[in-house]
Write an enzyme that holds these catalytic residues in place. Structure first.
Site, PDB file in Angstrom:
ATOM      1  CE  LYS A 251      -4.436   0.602   0.445  1.00 51.76           C
ATOM      2  NZ  LYS A 251      -5.565  -0.172  -0.153  1.00 51.76           N
TER       3      LYS A 251
HETATM    4  N1  GLU Z   1      -7.212  -0.025  -3.227  1.00 55.95           N
HETATM    5  C1  GLU Z   1      -7.992  -1.254  -3.486  1.00 55.95           C
HETATM    6  C2  GLU Z   1      -8.054  -2.020  -2.642  1.00 55.95           C
HETATM    7  O1  GLU Z   1      -8.011  -1.558  -1.170  1.00 55.95           O
HETATM    8  C3  GLU Z   1      -7.770  -1.684  -4.997  1.00 55.95           C
HETATM    9  C4  GLU Z   1      -6.143  -2.083  -4.763  1.00 55.95           C
HETATM   10  C5  GLU Z   1      -5.618  -2.559  -6.092  1.00 55.95           C
HETATM   11  O2  GLU Z   1      -6.424  -2.716  -7.245  1.00 55.95           O
HETATM   12  O3  GLU Z   1      -4.400  -2.950  -6.449  1.00 55.95           O
HETATM   13  O4  GLU Z   1      -8.469  -3.170  -2.620  1.00 55.95           O
END
Ligand code: GLU
Length: 423
Positions: free
Chosen positions: A113
């Protein structure tokens, strides 16, 4: 004049919560404690400073993070959050949840993240672009199609992903489609990606409703948040015949027991940037929305909105975590005791990363699929994960959360053990 520091939405440390969840799952599934010690930590955390020349001629320095939690099952994957409340521990928690989410979906990714402490609503388009390009260049050695693949999260959009794609590609000297997902359609994005998180939540709600022997058409739904997840989820549920009795954004919440006109809300939000002033509904608060009389409650905004303080007032029979971490562990326990069926984040909002996986595959192959194909494959993966979680819940006599995390942690543990500890 004294200026009060803005209150963060984070009342508890999210990383403490994520680690506590892991410990509970380890106990329930008797997973080796040595392994749990490894999985409790994030593999790598990068902290960067991002100086940005602002429109008024000043220079502001923002702080950004990119955290990789685990790569045992493949390159790490996870969004980038732009929000004023971002902390390193929040990003670590979100990275850990990404590891479990990808493992539960059985897609070949680990978890990561990113985040930048900023309020994107207060930045001009040019400032946002400069911030994004500098942040990308600061983490350029961390990301890449075989390494770590960012995507949108709270406060970031396909436009932001386009700048990340361009900055990375300019530095490599050629277009690298696989470096980021959630890109605009004209730049190698996937059909269905924008709606994917909400569509995954919809598939989970459909399955849950079936298990409860009910029909979507008889449900009253309250959706908190009208961003990428909440807005499309409200739309899809209304299209399925449910009555959407409440919606909200960061500024307002609206209630109509006879059903809100969701297409009108979409149009109003698009035109004015807010739900404020939408006609045909009574204004309530975001706190009131959470405890409304309804059948399904979908918190699709930020973490820790249902806590020990309000959980016993929740009236919904099914809670669908469209956001990451909207329930604290105390809230979780209270709702479980009341017999509420909780669809946990790693299952209920995994549609986004699943279609991100499809986008990455399409980009690597330079071969793009039809939307119906994307949606059908998404349905297969999410429904399979739902059924695996449900079956584990039944055999272990536990909650959907412990079951979902259990299936996921076991998969990561197995990959880690099979690979062996290096050196
Ligand atoms: N931010 C989104 C999540 O928390 C998508 C992450 C992604 O597509 O890599 O799942």
């Amino acid at each position: 004049m004294t200026v009060e520091a803005p209150v963060s939405h984070l009342r508890e440390n999210p990383y403490d919560i994520a680690r506590e969840q892991l410990r509970r799952v380890a106990d329930a599934f008797a997973i080796d404690s040595n392994l749990i010690n490894v999985l409790s930590e994030c593999k790598k955390s990068v902290v960067v400073s991002i100086p940005v020349g602002m429109d008024d001629g000043s220079v502001r320095v923002f702080e950004g993070y990119r955290v990789t939690h685990n790569i045992a099952r493949g390159p790490s994957k996870g969004g980038i959050r732009y929000h004023q409340d971002v902390t390193l521990d929040e990003v670590k928690a979100l990275a850990m949840w990404m590891t479990w989410k990808c493992a539960l979906m059985n897609i070949p990714f680990g978890g990561a993240k990113g985040g930048v402490i900023c309020d994107p609503k207060q930045l001009s388009e040019l400032e946002l672009q400069k911030l994004t390009r500098r942040y990308t260049s600061e983490i350029i050695n961390e990301i890449g199609p075989e390494r770590d693949i960012p995507a949108p999260d709270v406060g970031t959009t396909p436009r932001v992903m386009a700048w990340i794609f361009d900055t990375y590609s300019m530095n490599k000297g050629h277009s690298v489609l696989g470096v980021v997902t959630g890109k605009p359609l004209q730049l190698g994005g996937s059909l269905g990606r924008e709606e994917a998180t909400a569509r995954g939540s919809l598939f989970c709600i459909r399955e849950a409703v079936r298990k409860r022997s009910r029909r979507i058409e008889e449900l009253r739904v309250a959706v908190q948040g009208f961003g990428n997840v909440g807005s499309f989820l409200a739309k899809f549920l209304a299209e399925d015949g449910a009555k959407v009795v409440a919606i909200s954004d960061s500024r307002t919440a609206l209630h109509n027991p006879n059903g809100i006109d969701v297409p009108a809300a979409f149009a109003h939000k698009q035109e004015t940037g807010t739900l404020e002033g939408l006609r045909g509904a009574e204004t309530i608060t975001n706190e009131e929305l959470l405890i409304l009389d309804c059948d399904v409650l979908a918190p699709c905004a930020l973490e820790q909105v249902i806590t020990g303080e309000n959980a016993d007032q929740v009236k919904a029979d099914i809670v669908c975590e469209g956001a990451n971490g909207p329930l604290t562990p105390t809230a979780d326990e209270i709702l479980e005791d009341k017999g509420v069926l909780i669809l946990p984040d790693v299952l209920a909002n995994a549609g986004g990363v699943v279609v991100s996986y499809f986008e990455w595959v399409q980009g690597l192959q330079e071969y793009f699929w039809k939307e119906a194909e994307v949606n059908a494959k998404l349905n297969d993966i999410v429904v399979r994960a739902f059924n695996e979680t449900w079956a584990t819940r039944e055999t272990r006599q536990t909650s959907m959360r412990v079951a979902a995390y259990g299936v996921a942690v076991q998969r990561v543990a197995e990959a880690t053990t099979t690979r062996g500890l290096y050196p």
